[in-house]
Design an enzyme around this catalytic site. Structure first.
Site, PDB file in Angstrom:
ATOM      1  N   SER A 201       0.797  -1.223   0.000  1.00  9.21           N
ATOM      2  CA  SER A 201       0.000   0.000   0.000  1.00  9.21           C
ATOM      3  C   SER A 201       0.830   1.275   0.000  1.00  9.21           C
ATOM      4  O   SER A 201       0.430   2.262  -0.596  1.00  9.21           O
ATOM      5  CB  SER A 201      -0.936   0.005   1.207  1.00  9.21           C
ATOM      6  OG  SER A 201      -0.209  -0.045   2.412  1.00  9.21           O
ATOM      7  N   HIS A 229      -4.673  -3.217  -3.034  1.00  6.36           N
ATOM      8  CA  HIS A 229      -4.247  -2.236  -4.049  1.00  6.36           C
ATOM      9  C   HIS A 229      -4.047  -2.857  -5.428  1.00  6.36           C
ATOM     10  O   HIS A 229      -3.624  -2.170  -6.362  1.00  6.36           O
ATOM     11  CB  HIS A 229      -2.985  -1.511  -3.580  1.00  6.36           C
ATOM     12  CG  HIS A 229      -3.247  -0.738  -2.335  1.00  6.36           C
ATOM     13  ND1 HIS A 229      -3.743   0.551  -2.342  1.00  6.36           N
ATOM     14  CD2 HIS A 229      -3.178  -1.104  -1.035  1.00  6.36           C
ATOM     15  CE1 HIS A 229      -3.947   0.948  -1.098  1.00  6.36           C
ATOM     16  NE2 HIS A 229      -3.609  -0.038  -0.282  1.00  6.36           N
ATOM     17  N   LYS A 260     -11.357   0.751  -2.972  1.00  2.45           N
ATOM     18  CA  LYS A 260     -10.228   1.434  -3.614  1.00  2.45           C
ATOM     19  C   LYS A 260     -10.492   1.470  -5.126  1.00  2.45           C
ATOM     20  O   LYS A 260     -11.357   2.215  -5.556  1.00  2.45           O
ATOM     21  CB  LYS A 260      -8.929   0.771  -3.200  1.00  2.45           C
ATOM     22  CG  LYS A 260      -8.643   1.146  -1.732  1.00  2.45           C
ATOM     23  CD  LYS A 260      -7.590   0.375  -1.047  1.00  2.45           C
ATOM     24  CE  LYS A 260      -7.446   0.920   0.377  1.00  2.45           C
ATOM     25  NZ  LYS A 260      -6.975  -0.079   1.326  1.00  2.45           N
TER      26      LYS A 260
HETATM   27  C1  PLP Z   1      -7.056  -0.150   2.767  1.00  2.00           C
HETATM   28  C2  PLP Z   1      -6.479  -1.452   3.151  1.00  2.00           C
HETATM   29  C3  PLP Z   1      -7.178  -2.344   3.965  1.00  2.00           C
HETATM   30  C4  PLP Z   1      -8.439  -1.951   4.661  1.00  2.00           C
HETATM   31  O1  PLP Z   1      -9.517  -1.843   3.807  1.00  2.00           O
HETATM   32  P1  PLP Z   1     -10.761  -0.923   4.207  1.00  2.00           P
HETATM   33  O2  PLP Z   1     -11.873  -1.449   3.389  1.00  2.00           O
HETATM   34  O3  PLP Z   1     -10.365   0.476   3.863  1.00  2.00           O
HETATM   35  O4  PLP Z   1     -10.988  -1.090   5.673  1.00  2.00           O
HETATM   36  C5  PLP Z   1      -6.637  -3.591   4.179  1.00  2.00           C
HETATM   37  N1  PLP Z   1      -5.446  -3.940   3.645  1.00  2.00           N
HETATM   38  C6  PLP Z   1      -4.732  -3.095   2.896  1.00  2.00           C
HETATM   39  C7  PLP Z   1      -3.422  -3.526   2.343  1.00  2.00           C
HETATM   40  C8  PLP Z   1      -5.210  -1.824   2.633  1.00  2.00           C
HETATM   41  O5  PLP Z   1      -4.496  -0.961   1.914  1.00  2.00           O
END
Ligand code: PLP
Length: 410
Positions: A201, A229, A260
Site C-alpha cells: 500500500s 491495491h 479502492k
Molecule cells: C485499505 C487497506 C485495507 C483496509 O480496507 P478498508 O476497506 O479500507 O478497511 C486492508 N489492507 C490493505 C493492504 C489496505 O491498503
C-alpha cells in the site's frame, strides 16, 4: 485477614493515583502537543463533491493525487447508477448483521460475482477490509499456531495478528529466505498462516508471490494474500496480481477491498466453501457488525463489470504511472522503480515531508504526506497515486511541481 489487608492496600494505591489523574482535556492536550512536536499531527481536510481528479477544498480547486479511486470508478456513471437503483430497491441500509436479517439479494449477487471473477468456489463480503483481515486471521489461527507476516503489512493485518492468540513472526519486507528460516523452525506450530499484501500500500512494490507460494507449500503453511491495491488494477479483468501470476490454486485465502480501485466500500474474501463457512461461523468482525449497505454492494458489482469489460483502463493507468516514475527518477527524486499506480516519493523526515506537501498545496496540488507509524521512521514520503482519469496535463503539472518542491530538499 490477609485478604482484607491486601484489599485495603489496593484501595490506598488507587486513592493515591486518583489524586494525580488529569481531566480528559489536559491529558489529551499533552499527548497532542507531543504528536505535533514530532511533526506527526494529522488533520482532516474536507472535500466538496466527488473524488475526481480535481477537487474543491475550502473554496479552492486542487488536483487530487492521493486518492485510491485508481480507476475513477467511484464517480463512474454506471457505478453510481447501480448504487442509486439499489438504494431505491433495497433502501439505505442492511440494518442488521448478515446473520440476522441483513443478508440481502445485493450481497448474494455480489458474492456470486466475486467468486466467479476470482475463479474460486465461494466468496464472502465484509463491511470493511480492516474487519475482513481481523476476521480471517482470528478465525483461522489460535493457541499453538503461528502467523508469519511481512513487516510492511497493513495495520489491519497487524491488528489481526495481535487479536489472534497465535504466535506471530515478522519477516523482513519481501525476504523469502527469512520466511523460509522461520518456517523451518516452526515445527511446534499446528497451523501456520502466511499473510502478505500483493501490491504494497505505501510502496507500490510487489510481494515475491511465486517464491512465497512455493515456500508455503513446502512447509504445509496456508497462504493469505491481501490484494487491496491490486484488485481492479492487476490481472485479467482486474482479478488481482495472484491471477496475473497464475497462482490462484496456491493461494488459500484471497482478500481484497471494494473501496479502492472498485470505487465502492467494503471487502471480500474468496476461497473454498469450507473457508467461507468457517468465516460465517467464526469471524467476529463479520458476525457482530451490520452488513454492507446494499447500494455499496451493487456499486461494487457494477465496478467489477466495468473492470472486466474495459481492461484498458487499468493498463493505461499503469503505463502512465510507469512513465511518471521514469520522469521523476530522472529528475533526481527518490521514487522506487515499481510496477503500480502507487508512486512513493521518499523524503525522509516527517517535518520535511509535511513541508513539501504544504508547498504542493500552495500550488494547488493535493498529495498526502505519509509519516510514521504508517511507514517506518525516516521513510516519510509523499504517496502519489494516479487515477486512470487523470489527464496528461494534470500529470505534467504534478511532475513539474514535485520536481520544483521536493528536489531541493534532497
Ligand atoms: C485499505 C487497506 C485495507 C483496509 O480496507 P478498508 O476497506 O479500507 O478497511 C486492508 N489492507 C490493505 C493492504 C489496505 O491498503
Amino acid at each position: 485477614m490477609a485478604a482484607s489487608r491486601s484489599q485495603s492496600q489496593t484501595t490506598e494505591a488507587a486513592g493515591s493515583r486518583a489524586a494525580d489523574r488529569l481531566p480528559l482535556g489536559s491529558a489529551l492536550g499533552r499527548e497532542l502537543q507531543d504528536i505535533s512536536a514530532r511533526g506527526l499531527r494529522r488533520f482532516l481536510r474536507c472535500i466538496d463533491g466527488a473524488q475526481d481528479t480535481s477537487v474543491r477544498i475550502e473554496g479552492r480547486d486542487y488536483l487530487l493525487f492521493c486518492s485510491n479511486n485508481y480507476l475513477g470508478l467511484a464517480n463512474h456513471p454506471e457505478v453510481v447508477a447501480a448504487a442509486r437503483d439499489a438504494l431505491a430497491r433495497y433502501g439505505a441500509s442492511a440494518v442488521s448483521s448478515r446473520l440476522v436479517s441483513g443478508h440481502m439479494r445485493a450481497h448474494a449477487r455480489l458474492e456470486h460475482c466475486i467468486a466467479e471473477w476470482k475463479g474460486s468456489e465461494a466468496a464472502l463480503v465484509f463491511s470493511t477490509g480492516y474487519q475482513a483481515n481481523i476476521g480471517v486471521i482470528t478465525s483461522l489461527v489460535g493457541h499453538g499456531d503461528l502467523v508469519v507476516s511481512d513487516e510492511l503489512n497493513h495495520a489491519s493485518i497487524i491488528d489481526g495478528c495481535r487479536l489472534a492468540s497465535a504466535q506471530t513472526a515478522i519477516y523482513r519486507h519481501g525476504d523469502v529466505e527469512q520466511l523460509e528460516r522461520i518456517l523451518a523452525g516452526s515445527g511446534g506450530a499446528e497451523r501456520v498462516l502466511i499473510v502478505t499484501e500483493s501490491v504494497f500500500s505505501m510502496d507500490g512494490d510487489h510481494a515475491p508471490l511465486k517464491a512465497i507460494a512455493a515456500t508455503a507449500r513446502r512447509y504445509g503453511a496456508w497462504l493469505m494474500v491481501d490484494e487491496a491495491h491490486a484488485a481492479g488494477v492487476f490481472g485479467p479483468g482486474g482479478a488481482g496480481l495472484v491471477e496475473q501470476l497464475g497462482l490462484q490454486e496456491q493461494v488459500d485465502i484471497h482478500m481484497g477491498t471494494l473501496g479502492k480501485a472498485l470505487g465502492s466500500f467494503g471487502a471480500y474474501v474468496a476461497g473454498s466453501q469450507a473457508l467461507i463457512d468457517q468465516l460465517v461461523n467464526r469471524a467476529r468482525s463479520f458476525i457482530f457488525t451490520t452488513g454492507l449497505p446494499p447500494s455499496a454492494a451493487a456499486a461494487a458489482e457494477a465496478a467489477i463489470g466495468v473492470c472486466k469489460r474495459e481492461p484498458e483502463r487499468a493498463r493505461g493507468l499503469l503505463t502512465r504511472a510507469r512513465e511518471l516514475g521514469v520522469r521523476l527518477r530522472a529528475a533526481g527524486l527518490a521514487v522506487p522503480n515499481v510496477e503500480s499506480q502507487i508512486l512513493p516519493v521518499i523524503i525522509g523526515k516527517a517535518q520535511s515531508t509535511v513541508a513539501v506537501a504544504e508547498a504542493l498545496l500552495a500550488r494547488g496540488i493535493y498529495v498526502a504526506a505519509i509519516r510514521p507509524p504508517t511507514v517506518p521512521e525516516g521513510t516519510s514520503r509523499l504517496r502519489l497515486s494516479l487515477m486512470a482519469t487523470h489527464s496528461r496535463e494534470q500529470i505534467d503539472a504534478v511532475a513539474q511541481a514535485l520536481i520544483e518542491t521536493a528536489r531541493p530538499l534532497r
